[in-house]
Structures are given as structure tokens and as C-alpha cells.
Design an enzyme around this catalytic site. Structure first.
Site, PDB file in Angstrom:
ATOM      1  N   ASN A 154       7.042  -1.576 -13.759  1.00 13.78           N
ATOM      2  CA  ASN A 154       6.587  -1.584 -12.375  1.00 13.78           C
ATOM      3  C   ASN A 154       5.947  -2.941 -12.063  1.00 13.78           C
ATOM      4  OD1 ASN A 154       6.022  -0.711  -9.799  1.00 13.78           O
ATOM      5  ND2 ASN A 154       4.802   1.053 -10.428  1.00 13.78           N
ATOM      6  N   HIS A 174      10.753   2.332  -3.303  1.00 13.31           N
ATOM      7  CA  HIS A 174      10.128   1.341  -4.183  1.00 13.31           C
ATOM      8  C   HIS A 174      11.162   0.821  -5.175  1.00 13.31           C
ATOM      9  CE1 HIS A 174       6.868  -0.637  -6.260  1.00 13.31           C
ATOM     10  NE2 HIS A 174       7.023   0.075  -7.358  1.00 13.31           N
ATOM     11  N   CYS A 221       7.918  -5.392  -3.673  1.00 18.25           N
ATOM     12  CA  CYS A 221       8.505  -4.834  -4.895  1.00 18.25           C
ATOM     13  C   CYS A 221       9.950  -5.281  -5.083  1.00 18.25           C
ATOM     14  CB  CYS A 221       8.425  -3.319  -4.866  1.00 18.25           C
ATOM     15  SG  CYS A 221       9.426  -2.552  -3.551  1.00 18.25           S
ATOM     16  N   GLN A 258       1.976  -7.031  -7.602  1.00 20.74           N
ATOM     17  CA  GLN A 258       2.379  -7.472  -6.272  1.00 20.74           C
ATOM     18  C   GLN A 258       1.230  -7.477  -5.275  1.00 20.74           C
ATOM     19  OE1 GLN A 258       5.101  -3.943  -6.005  1.00 20.74           O
ATOM     20  NE2 GLN A 258       4.417  -3.885  -3.868  1.00 20.74           N
TER      21      GLN A 258
END
Length: 332
Positions: free
Chosen positions: A299, A279, A141, A135
């Protein structure tokens, strides 16, 4: 002078007179090269070097303790190593959710009564997970987590993985309450896709790590969403059943600890990890290793973070980091 002012002054003076450890010069240069770090402003490299050394010492201390059996995971230098904790938090605080904002789902998850729940699941091996992306310096996110869950459902339906566009969500879902690089909400992202009747592919609508004008086009449409389902809050057993029977699930976690920022491998378990979400990530599986249960989590910080972009987070440890507080997945 106030005591706090004296302490702050002392810290500033110490930093001004601090000097780098010259024995680390080669390691510093190698790290800069690996992560393509360049500093142009006067004094910036000296400052970043000192921050980097502080983080290096933190990582080395943790790994020494891990070698003695005090931790279940190790840490490592990554692209965050020259950033202070405050800088990372300011850049990657990417969720915007009200306390009860998550409770208004289209539907509530109910696992099939006759479903067999395996001991371990890894949707990466079934083609339901796209490659890890980065990102960048953007609080997006929420968009990556949303497209990750939607990609899994589209791939399961069509038996073909097509990476979807987080940039599409960033540029076009602002009127639903999302704020591009300044944070957003997975539920609102799904609402946009539902009402827009589609989302473009990442190839057609590539990621820019900054907000732009909405450029959605049906020509690039590669996914859609009819509705979404939320899971019972804080229920890891329900999350396990959903991951096993549905596929990858979007979740929100607390990520503001140095231990998470520099996670490298092993099963992440830090008792200081709170339940407050900061997150959004994607649960793509679960399992047990050496008697320790874990969630397999994708992630959006690039493959240089964690184990090729993934983290194994402790499962059945009192909802560690709030991983089961806001699970949600789309229905296509």
C-alpha cells in the site's frame, strides 16, 4: 419536521453533549505523540478525541471477535483514527476510471506456456520492490501504484532498484486525464511515460503530496516504458500467473471499509468488500498460510498502516475487493 431531520438533530445534540472517556487519556496522548497530531482550532481536539474513541471501540470489538475465531485478521489504531469515514473517503478516493476505460490495453497478457508457477512468490526478497511510502492527504494512489509496477520491471531488467517519482506523474500527466491529488488512472500514467520516453527518479523529483508545475528532466530520468499489458478482468488465476512470471502488478481494489482502513495483520477478508475500485495498490506476491490463500499487497499509506505498510488479502475468495478486475503492468 421530517423523520430524517429529527434523527440528524438527535445525532448533533448527542455529539455536543458527549464527553471523552477520561480512562483513555494516557492512550490518547501516546497516540497523538506517535502520529505527531496537533490541533490548533478551537474545539477541534475535543471533536477528534470523540472520533478517535469511536474508532477505538470499533477496533476493540473486531479484535475481540477475532480472538474468538470470527475473523482472519486484526485491526489497530493508525493515523486514520481521528478521521471520520466520510473524511477518509473524500481524501483517498483516488481513482478516475470509466467502466470500459481499462479495456483498451496495448496488449493482453498471455503467460509463457512452459512457465513454472510456484506455490508462493515474494518479490520483496528479489529486490523488485522499493520501500513503502506515504501518499499523505493526497489522492495519488494511482501514481504510487504505477511507479511500483514500473520500478519492478526496471529492477528486473537492470538488476538495480531505483525508486521512481510519483510526483513526476502527478505534475506531468494531467493532459492525459490524470488529476494529481484528485485522482488518476494507472493506464494513463503509463501512457504518459511511454510518450514522454521516460520518468524521473524519486530522488531527483521528490514527492510533495500536492500538485505542481511539471519539472521533468532527462537529467533525472531513471525509468521508461515501451507499452503495457492488461490482464483478463476478474481472473485471479491469470493474476497469479502474471505475478509469478512478470513481477509486481498494479491493481485496483475497494478500500472504503473501516476494516481495511484499520487493518493490522492477518489475512484480510471482509465479505462486505465490493468489486467497485476506489484505491490503487501493488501486488508483490502471493502464498498460503494455514490453508488460506492470500495476495501480498503493498500500500502507499506509510509503514504505520497494516503490517509495515503491507496487507495480505484473501485470494480465491470470489475476487475479493475486485483485486483482479483491473490488473496492469508495464513492459520496459
Amino acid at each position: 419536521m421530517h423523520v430524517l431531520q429529527i434523527l440528524c438533530l438527535a445525532v448533533i445534540v448527542a455529539l455536543c453533549h458527549a464527553s471523552p472517556d477520561t480512562t483513555l487519556n494516557d492512550q490518547w496522548e501516546l497516540w497523538k505523540s506517535q502520529h505527531e497530531k496537533m490541533y490548533t482550532e478551537q474545539g477541534e481536539e475535543a471533536h477528534r478525541r470523540l472520533v478517535w474513541e469511536k474508532n477505538l471501540r470499533l477496533i476493540e470489538k473486531h479484535n475481540l471477535e477475532a480472538s474468538l475465531g470470527l475473523h482472519s485478521f486484526t485491526m489497530g489504531l493508525n493515523h486514520f483514527a481521528d478521521m471520520t469515514e466520510e473524511e477518509v473517503d473524500a481524501t483517498f478516493d483516488c481513482l478516475r476510471e470509466e467502466p470500459d476505460d481499462f479495456l483498451s490495453g496495448n496488449d493482453t497478457f498471455k503467460p509463457p506456456q512452459d512457465a513454472t508457477i510456484p506455490k508462493s512468490v515474494n518479490w520483496r526478497t528479489k529486490g523488485l520492490v522499493s520501500p513503502v511510502r506515504n501518499q499523505g492527504h493526497c489522492g495519488s494512489c494511482w501514481a504510487f501504484s504505477a511507479v511500483g509496477a514500473l520500478e519492478g520491471q526496471m529492477a528486473r531488467k537492470n538488476r538495480r532498484m531505483i525508486p521512481l517519482s510519483p510526483q513526476n506523474l502527478m505534475d506531468c500527466s494531467t493532459r492525459y486525464g490524470n488529476h494529481g491529488c484528485k485522482g488518476g488512472n494507472v493506464r494513463k500514467a503509463f501512457t504518459y511515460v511511454i510518450e514522454n520516453k521516460g520518468i524521473d527518479s524519486d530522488k531527483f523529483y521528490p514527492y510533495k503530496a500536492k500538485e505542481g508545475k511539471c519539472r521533468y528532466s532527462v537529467k533525472g530520468k531513471a525509468g521508461y516504458c515501451r507499452k503495457y499489458r492488461v490482464l483478463p478482468q476478474g481472473d485471479e488465476k491469470a493474476l497469479k500467473k502474471a505475478v509469478a512470471t512478470v513481477g509486481p502488478v498494479s491493481v485496483s481494489i475497494y478500500s472504503k471499509l473501516p476494516s481495511f482502513r484499520f487493518y493490522k495483520r492477518g489475512i484480510y477478508h471482509d465479505p462486505k468488500c465490493t468489486l467497485k475500485p476506489s484505491h490503487a495498490v501493488l501486488v508483490v506476491g502471493y502464498g498460503t498460510k494455514r490453508g488460506k490463500d492470500y495476495w501480498l499487497v503493498k500500500n502507499s499509506w506509510g509503514t504505520g498502516w497494516g503490517k509495515n505498510g503491507y496487507v495480505r488479502m484473501a485470494r480465491n475468495k470470489k475476487n475479493l475487493c475486485g483485486i483482479a478486475n483491473r490488473p496492469i503492468y508495464p513492459i520496459v
